[in-house]
Design a protein around this motif. Sequence first.
Motif, PDB file in Angstrom:
ATOM      1  N   VAL A 161       0.835  -1.207   0.000  1.00  0.00           N
ATOM      2  CA  VAL A 161       0.000   0.000   0.000  1.00  0.00           C
ATOM      3  C   VAL A 161       0.867   1.252   0.000  1.00  0.00           C
ATOM      4  O   VAL A 161       0.633   2.201  -0.766  1.00  0.00           O
ATOM      5  N   ILE A 162       1.886   1.254   0.843  1.00  0.00           N
ATOM      6  CA  ILE A 162       2.787   2.406   0.915  1.00  0.00           C
ATOM      7  C   ILE A 162       3.577   2.550  -0.381  1.00  0.00           C
ATOM      8  O   ILE A 162       3.810   3.664  -0.882  1.00  0.00           O
ATOM      9  N   THR A 163       3.972   1.413  -0.966  1.00  0.00           N
ATOM     10  CA  THR A 163       4.700   1.460  -2.232  1.00  0.00           C
ATOM     11  C   THR A 163       3.834   2.059  -3.340  1.00  0.00           C
ATOM     12  O   THR A 163       4.306   2.869  -4.155  1.00  0.00           O
ATOM     13  N   ASP A 164       2.563   1.678  -3.375  1.00  0.00           N
ATOM     14  CA  ASP A 164       1.649   2.242  -4.372  1.00  0.00           C
ATOM     15  C   ASP A 164       1.454   3.740  -4.160  1.00  0.00           C
ATOM     16  O   ASP A 164       1.366   4.513  -5.124  1.00  0.00           O
ATOM     17  N   GLU A 165       1.379   4.149  -2.907  1.00  0.00           N
ATOM     18  CA  GLU A 165       1.243   5.577  -2.606  1.00  0.00           C
ATOM     19  C   GLU A 165       2.473   6.344  -3.095  1.00  0.00           C
ATOM     20  O   GLU A 165       2.359   7.418  -3.688  1.00  0.00           O
ATOM     21  N   MET A 166       3.642   5.794  -2.885  1.00  0.00           N
ATOM     22  CA  MET A 166       4.876   6.428  -3.347  1.00  0.00           C
ATOM     23  C   MET A 166       4.917   6.487  -4.868  1.00  0.00           C
ATOM     24  O   MET A 166       5.373   7.491  -5.442  1.00  0.00           O
ATOM     25  N   ARG A 167       4.431   5.422  -5.520  1.00  0.00           N
ATOM     26  CA  ARG A 167       4.407   5.417  -6.980  1.00  0.00           C
ATOM     27  C   ARG A 167       3.462   6.487  -7.507  1.00  0.00           C
ATOM     28  O   ARG A 167       3.783   7.197  -8.483  1.00  0.00           O
ATOM     29  N   SER A 200       1.188   7.938   5.669  1.00  0.00           N
ATOM     30  CA  SER A 200       1.289   6.587   6.221  1.00  0.00           C
ATOM     31  C   SER A 200       0.889   6.576   7.696  1.00  0.00           C
ATOM     32  O   SER A 200       0.194   5.661   8.157  1.00  0.00           O
ATOM     33  N   TYR A 201       1.306   7.591   8.432  1.00  0.00           N
ATOM     34  CA  TYR A 201       0.953   7.682   9.855  1.00  0.00           C
ATOM     35  C   TYR A 201      -0.552   7.831  10.029  1.00  0.00           C
ATOM     36  O   TYR A 201      -1.163   7.161  10.873  1.00  0.00           O
ATOM     37  N   GLU A 202      -1.156   8.693   9.221  1.00  0.00           N
ATOM     38  CA  GLU A 202      -2.605   8.880   9.307  1.00  0.00           C
ATOM     39  C   GLU A 202      -3.349   7.614   8.908  1.00  0.00           C
ATOM     40  O   GLU A 202      -4.360   7.257   9.529  1.00  0.00           O
ATOM     41  N   ARG A 203      -2.849   6.926   7.887  1.00  0.00           N
ATOM     42  CA  ARG A 203      -3.479   5.668   7.489  1.00  0.00           C
ATOM     43  C   ARG A 203      -3.387   4.636   8.615  1.00  0.00           C
ATOM     44  O   ARG A 203      -4.331   3.895   8.889  1.00  0.00           O
ATOM     45  N   GLY A 204      -2.235   4.597   9.286  1.00  0.00           N
ATOM     46  CA  GLY A 204      -2.077   3.679  10.405  1.00  0.00           C
ATOM     47  C   GLY A 204      -3.058   3.961  11.522  1.00  0.00           C
ATOM     48  O   GLY A 204      -3.608   3.030  12.136  1.00  0.00           O
ATOM     49  N   GLU A 205      -3.299   5.246  11.813  1.00  0.00           N
ATOM     50  CA  GLU A 205      -4.275   5.594  12.845  1.00  0.00           C
ATOM     51  C   GLU A 205      -5.677   5.149  12.446  1.00  0.00           C
ATOM     52  O   GLU A 205      -6.436   4.618  13.275  1.00  0.00           O
ATOM     53  N   ARG A 206      -6.023   5.348  11.183  1.00  0.00           N
ATOM     54  CA  ARG A 206      -7.355   4.928  10.726  1.00  0.00           C
ATOM     55  C   ARG A 206      -7.509   3.414  10.796  1.00  0.00           C
ATOM     56  O   ARG A 206      -8.559   2.901  11.192  1.00  0.00           O
TER      57      ARG A 206
END
Length: 253
Positions: A161-167, A200-206
């Motif tokens: 997920v994080i890799t796709d966000e970076m892409r 990524s931090y906000e996604r982790g909180e959610r």
Amino acid sequence: MGAGHAHTLYRHGHSPVHALPPHCKLAAVFCFVLVVVSTPREAVWAFALYAVLLAAVTGVARIPAGVLLRRLLIEIPFVAFAFLMPFVVPGDQVRFLGLSLSVPGLWGAWNVLAKGTLGVAASVILASTTELRSLLLGLQRLRLPPLLVQIASFMIRYGDVITDEMRRMSVARRSRGFEARGVRHWGVLAKSAGALFIRSYERGERVHLAMVSRGYAGTMPVIDEVTASRAQWTYAAALPVSALAVCLLGWTL
């Protein structure tokens, strides 16, 4: 553990090695690497026998030799470090092709190359015959601390997920005409890294809030209970036991 995620390292197959429970393979690889590391570096023939044992396991697992060799390229940084040791380690010198090489450095380089290559090869075989989700179940079965298993599980789940966000961020930069060509562009890349961290931090909180709302209390439910028979343990122990016999010979001869 939830749904599994396929990984590019895993090769689907129906070999006896694929059929072994994951905790059996994890224990076998760990013990094999421990035996290899314990072998005296002067017993060159022992490392050759270890390579033969791994080649036999590779054949049983039906992993093409080319695939294994390509994946061994991951250890190139360690190989580069090993090649520097004969030039920087002090000690007796020997001349070879006009170069002055350190004898302790040569032995140290051989030690790193032999043991590192065998360890990486064993890990590649494990990854090629075991799904990531099964590895997590195996670690849990071996009583690894639950918190570490959960961290590894979330890393596997959300790494893509994080890799796709970076892409997507990279595509957005290029669509606006940005190309990193020098030091003056490092500021933009640093801001992108900061934005990725915040997202990524906000996604982790959610994700955590969603888990808590569904009853998460610090432990993950185990959907599949992995068990192993005595025959499967015996089959998995063939590699480390054979390696142990070679190691003992290496210390006595």
